[in-house]
Motif scaffolding. Sequence first.
Motif, mmCIF file in Angstrom:
data_model
loop_
_atom_site.group_PDB
_atom_site.id
_atom_site.type_symbol
_atom_site.label_atom_id
_atom_site.label_comp_id
_atom_site.label_asym_id
_atom_site.label_seq_id
_atom_site.Cartn_x
_atom_site.Cartn_y
_atom_site.Cartn_z
ATOM 1 N N UNK A 54 0.838 -1.207 0.000
ATOM 2 C CA UNK A 54 0.000 0.000 0.000
ATOM 3 C C UNK A 54 0.873 1.257 0.000
ATOM 4 N N UNK A 55 1.785 1.325 -0.940
ATOM 5 C CA UNK A 55 2.783 2.394 -0.990
ATOM 6 C C UNK A 55 2.190 3.790 -1.042
ATOM 7 N N UNK A 56 1.127 3.967 -1.818
ATOM 8 C CA UNK A 56 0.624 5.309 -2.086
ATOM 9 C C UNK A 56 -0.458 5.748 -1.104
ATOM 10 N N UNK A 57 -0.819 4.868 -0.176
ATOM 11 C CA UNK A 57 -1.835 5.196 0.815
ATOM 12 C C UNK A 57 -1.339 6.325 1.717
ATOM 13 N N UNK A 58 -2.113 7.388 1.819
ATOM 14 C CA UNK A 58 -1.732 8.508 2.671
ATOM 15 C C UNK A 58 -0.977 9.604 1.960
ATOM 16 N N UNK A 59 -0.658 9.399 0.668
ATOM 17 C CA UNK A 59 0.045 10.421 -0.093
ATOM 18 C C UNK A 59 -0.943 11.236 -0.916
ATOM 19 N N UNK A 93 2.448 11.111 -7.617
ATOM 20 C CA UNK A 93 3.056 11.195 -8.940
ATOM 21 C C UNK A 93 4.566 11.385 -8.828
ATOM 22 N N UNK A 94 4.996 12.133 -7.836
ATOM 23 C CA UNK A 94 6.425 12.332 -7.624
ATOM 24 C C UNK A 94 7.137 11.039 -7.265
ATOM 25 N N UNK A 95 6.516 10.232 -6.411
ATOM 26 C CA UNK A 95 7.103 8.944 -6.012
ATOM 27 C C UNK A 95 7.169 7.997 -7.208
ATOM 28 N N UNK A 100 10.029 8.999 -9.323
ATOM 29 C CA UNK A 100 11.282 8.617 -8.674
ATOM 30 C C UNK A 100 11.564 7.131 -8.886
ATOM 31 N N UNK A 101 10.545 6.303 -8.758
ATOM 32 C CA UNK A 101 10.699 4.864 -9.004
ATOM 33 C C UNK A 101 11.092 4.596 -10.451
ATOM 34 N N UNK A 102 10.439 5.295 -11.367
ATOM 35 C CA UNK A 102 10.741 5.104 -12.790
ATOM 36 C C UNK A 102 12.188 5.466 -13.091
ATOM 37 N N UNK A 117 -2.502 1.207 -12.344
ATOM 38 C CA UNK A 117 -2.749 1.036 -13.780
ATOM 39 C C UNK A 117 -1.731 1.758 -14.637
ATOM 40 N N UNK A 118 -1.248 2.904 -14.180
ATOM 41 C CA UNK A 118 -0.332 3.686 -15.026
ATOM 42 C C UNK A 118 1.137 3.431 -14.710
ATOM 43 N N UNK A 119 1.425 2.437 -13.845
ATOM 44 C CA UNK A 119 2.825 2.179 -13.505
ATOM 45 C C UNK A 119 3.210 0.713 -13.671
ATOM 46 N N UNK A 120 2.234 -0.211 -13.592
ATOM 47 C CA UNK A 120 2.551 -1.648 -13.598
ATOM 48 C C UNK A 120 2.680 -2.212 -15.012
ATOM 49 N N UNK A 121 3.591 -3.166 -15.144
ATOM 50 C CA UNK A 121 3.734 -3.916 -16.391
ATOM 51 C C UNK A 121 3.011 -5.257 -16.303
#
Length: 301
Positions: free
Chosen positions: A152-157, A163-165, A168-170, A191-195
């Motif tokens: 749940x990485x993006x929970x609370x952001x 989008x910044x995180x 950074x991962x990319x 949906x916009x980050x996973x392969x």
Amino acid sequence: MIEIRDVSKSFEDIQAVDHVNINIKEDSVFGLIGTNGAGKSTVLRMMSGVIRPDKGEVVIDGMPVFDHVEAKERIFFIADEPYFFANATPEDMGRYYAGVYPNFDMLHYYQFLENFELGRRRKVRTFSKGMKKQLAILCGICARTKYLFCDETFDGLDPVMRQGIKSLMAKEMDDRGMTPIIASHNLRELEDICDHVGLLHRGGVLLSRELEEMKCNIQKVQCVLDDSTSEEEALKGLDIVKSEKRGSLYTLTVRGSREEIVNYFGSIKTVFFEALPLSLEEIFISETEVVGYDIKKIILG
């Protein structure tokens, strides 16, 4: 490469994970999605070597993770609720992780703390939930491990920070081949980050596929049949996952490529038809409804 081989885990009389098999390739973003209680967090903890499976094994780059320190050195695990030492500051946590991970990049860590406005000497316990999650992600990225496990990485952001995180991962993926594995309920965020996506349900794997392949092989069709065409005859050649009818308008979720579906409806008599791609969220709902996880039953009883 990460191989989850026929892994099962129970907690007393609760079967949390049941014969899960997943292969995760390097240099890609793997999304682990699932219903509540599907076993996502348990799978991540077994992948991290935090808990031992009752059956099966998790192998990272050819090494069973639970018994090999070298395998664990290639992993950084960010839990849903990140843990920090009592009264620690971000500077304290950086020094700690630098002692655990030989390649921890302290220079970039301090730069990130400044860019994200996380005070180096401020007590972490005074941070908000979102700030703690940011700090955990920065620690994970600066550890420079091959694999980054995120629960749940993006929970609370907030949206800008999310989008910044992601950016950074990319960048880390491009620069050094980092492979993130992200477990989340928020399908729109993935949906916009996973392969590649693995879908868990009641402790088992419903599917594990490339996201683009998954989207290309299931379609939503809206159509109105010609009066001279019977419903049974018109739709018998389709692999229908879900069907709804309002008045004369059919809304169908159908397995098959867009080309196959368009050709099929072109061969029968219709007043109108349109084939639409499904979002990851719609695919998730369709696949889980097939195995009895019906949101309407939950809401309406």
